[in-house]
Design an enzyme around this catalytic site. Structure first.
Site, short mmCIF file in Angstrom:
data_model
loop_
_atom_site.label_atom_id
_atom_site.label_comp_id
_atom_site.label_asym_id
_atom_site.label_seq_id
_atom_site.Cartn_x
_atom_site.Cartn_y
_atom_site.Cartn_z
N SER A 65 -18.39 102.48 64.24
CA SER A 65 -17.47 102.92 65.29
C SER A 65 -17.32 104.43 65.26
CB SER A 65 -16.09 102.29 65.06
OG SER A 65 -15.48 102.91 63.95
N LYS A 66 -16.67 104.92 66.28
CA LYS A 66 -16.41 106.35 66.39
C LYS A 66 -15.60 106.81 65.17
CE LYS A 66 -13.28 109.25 69.12
NZ LYS A 66 -13.31 110.24 68.08
N ARG A 67 -14.67 105.95 64.76
CA ARG A 67 -13.82 106.35 63.64
C ARG A 67 -14.58 106.49 62.33
NH1 ARG A 67 -9.43 102.14 64.17
NH2 ARG A 67 -11.38 101.28 64.73
N GLY A 89 -17.42 107.78 61.96
CA GLY A 89 -17.94 109.14 61.97
C GLY A 89 -16.89 110.11 61.44
#
Ligand code: GLU
Length: 503
Positions: free
Chosen positions: A260-262, A264
């Site tokens: 997920s983006k998180r 990263g």
């Protein structure tokens, strides 16, 4: 299979920055299209106006251009099957909605959000389907006069797909084989909403794939649950279905769940191709480009997340990928996102990038540090240190001393390498060096070594102190390659300064 020209599409919704998984989807579509001499289309699926994010479409185009993923047709590229933005195709869809209604494959439903909520409270795991639709307010339970009246009086409605229960629906998937789903678990999905006069993703997607003559639908695994409905829609229209290929998920580095983006943000690596500034929150997410990745490295890295060439070859250029890629060699199970491997690829591609090109990329980094140098000097310096870096910006750590004389000397190195007789030796070395006429690496080395031998000095001791004087610490390439770049005057100046400071 028919002899139709291969046509694939990348069909993102402009809901924010393009995730790295989406980039991989675009890449696999591109590889497949080019391998087969086919066309690659960019279609923007923007029928959900609530999720529209300004700037997202431009971001998608810029990202894929940076990576060298080229489109033959589509938004920004033109073509004979446009418009390619779904919001500009409203009139087209209405006809197909009516066609489904007329043939009884779909029906109109008036249930308000409140009524649907009430049902959900009343019936556990409520689903709008063959077992419940008879108890709802729709064109199957109301007379046609009532339906007409409701519409005439401005009541909003949706059109739902009428899914027949108890039928095995087969999705033929090039990666997964036959995926069989019983239609009873599907709900009567909404295909169209009168409120915004727009179809939902499902209908627009199918109609466009048909009208744009798409032959292969290659997309992420998250769309597999929608595929049985799509198969039923193709059948309802009596259209040939394209071939499907659902790509494996990209997993977190530890393999536990979807990337997920998180992740990263949490683990400190980019999950977006380019830096992205959220227009609402102003939050900035890092991108591969801004983090110093070469597009070729990102392509190679992504290509191997879910596919492999079946041998041990890891370094593959875009044209090799086009040649070797195969959908049937894609894995079914998720691919772990191994960020360290991404860095490794960048290291490898730095090595194969010419020193001239790297010099062009390094010049702005030097400028940030307030230094400049002739291009050929930068090129030489890069050739000496590039094997130690994975990113252009790291060249500075490895090479700054070529451009900026040390102002201090690393304490540890100094203790170990600057001995009681070092100052004396360096003073002698200064005069040896001032006598060197041809300051090439080889010549200076020969003269200095002869001097060391003549005097019976310890080679290591001399070289260690010399290096400390020139670099300020114990690192760096071959010492006489350094002196050649620095030149005689600067070499002597640095020796002099070291003697003054360290005594
Ligand atoms: N609009 C969908 C997306 O955002 C397209 C899925 C598909 O390729 O069918 O990915």
């Amino acid at each position: 299979m028919s002899e139709k020209k291969v046509r694939v599409r990348f069909a993102p919704s402009p809901t924010g920055a393009l995730h790295i998984g989406g980039v991989r989807t675009a890449l696999y579509n591109y590889l497949f299209a080019k391998q087969n001499g086919g066309d690659m289309i960019l279609r923007i699926e923007d029928t959900d106006s609530n999720r529209f994010v300004p700037g997202a479409e431009k971001y998608i185009i810029e990202s894929l251009e940076w990576l060298g993923i080229k489109f033959d047709e589509g938004v920004n590229y033109g073509g004979n099957y446009g418009p390619y933005r779904q919001s500009e195709r409203r009139e087209i869809y209405k006809k197909y909605v009516d066609q489904l209604l007329d043939s009884g494959k779909a029906y109109i439903a008036f249930d308000t959000p409140e009524e649907l909520d009430a049902k959900r409270n009343e019936i556990q795991n409520f689903q709008y389907d063959a077992s419940t639709r008879q108890g709802m307010r729709n064109s199957l339970t109301l007379s046609s006069e009532e339906v007409d009246d409701l519409i005439k009086n401005g009541h909003q409605y949706v059109v739902r797909m009428k899914i027949e229960p108890n039928e095995d629906v087969v999705v033929k998937d090039l990666i997964r084989g036959d995926v069989v789903i019983n239609s009873s678990i599907l709900d009567d999905k909404v295909l169209y909403k009168s409120a915004d006069q727009l179809p939902t993703y499902h209908l627009a997607n199918i109609v466009d794939d048909h009208l744009m003559e798409v032959t292969h639908v290659i997309r992420g695994e998250e769309w597999l649950p929608s595929a049985p409905l799509h198969v039923l829609l193709y059948r309802a229209f009596e259209w040939d279905s394209p071939e499907f290929a659902h790509l494996p998920l990209l997993l977190k580095p530890d393999g536990n769940g979807k990337l997920s983006k998180r992740d990263g943000d949490r683990l400190g690596f980019p999950v977006f191709p380019l830096e992205w500034k959220d227009p609402k929150t102003g939050d900035i997410s890092s991108g591969y480009r801004e983090s110093g990745y070469l597009p070729e490295a990102v392509i190679n890295f992504l290509a191997l997340l879910g596919w492999n060439p079946g041998n041990n070859q890891e370094l593959l250029s875009m044209s090799e990928l086009i040649h070797q890629f195969s959908l049937t060699n894609c894995s079914k199970s998720g691919a772990k996102f191994d960020y360290e491997k991404g860095k490794w690829f960048n290291h490898k591609y730095i090595q194969t990038t010419s020193n001239e090109e790297l010099a062009d990329m390094f010049e702005p980094v030097m400028a940030e540090h307030g230094v400049s140098a002739p291009k050929d000097t930068i090129v030489k310096v890069i050739s000496m240190v590039k094997d130690r870096v994975s990113f252009v910006k790291d060249l500075w750590d490895q090479a700054s001393f070529f451009f900026v004389a040390p102002t201090s000397y690393d304490e540890k190195t100094r203790k170990k390498r600057w001995k009681a007789d070092s100052a004396d030796m360096m003073t002698q070395l200064m005069s040896v060096i001032s006598g060197v006429e041809n300051f090439s690496s080889e010549n200076t080395e020969a003269i200095v070594k002869a001097w060391i031998e003549e005097n019976g000095y310890h080679l290591g001791n001399v070289m260690n102190a010399f290096r400390l004087a020139l670099v300020g610490e114990g690192k760096g390439p071959h010492i006489f390659d350094i002196t050649e770049i620095l030149g005689k005057e600067e070499t002597i100046r640095r020796l002099n300064n070291a003697i003054l400071v360290m005594g």
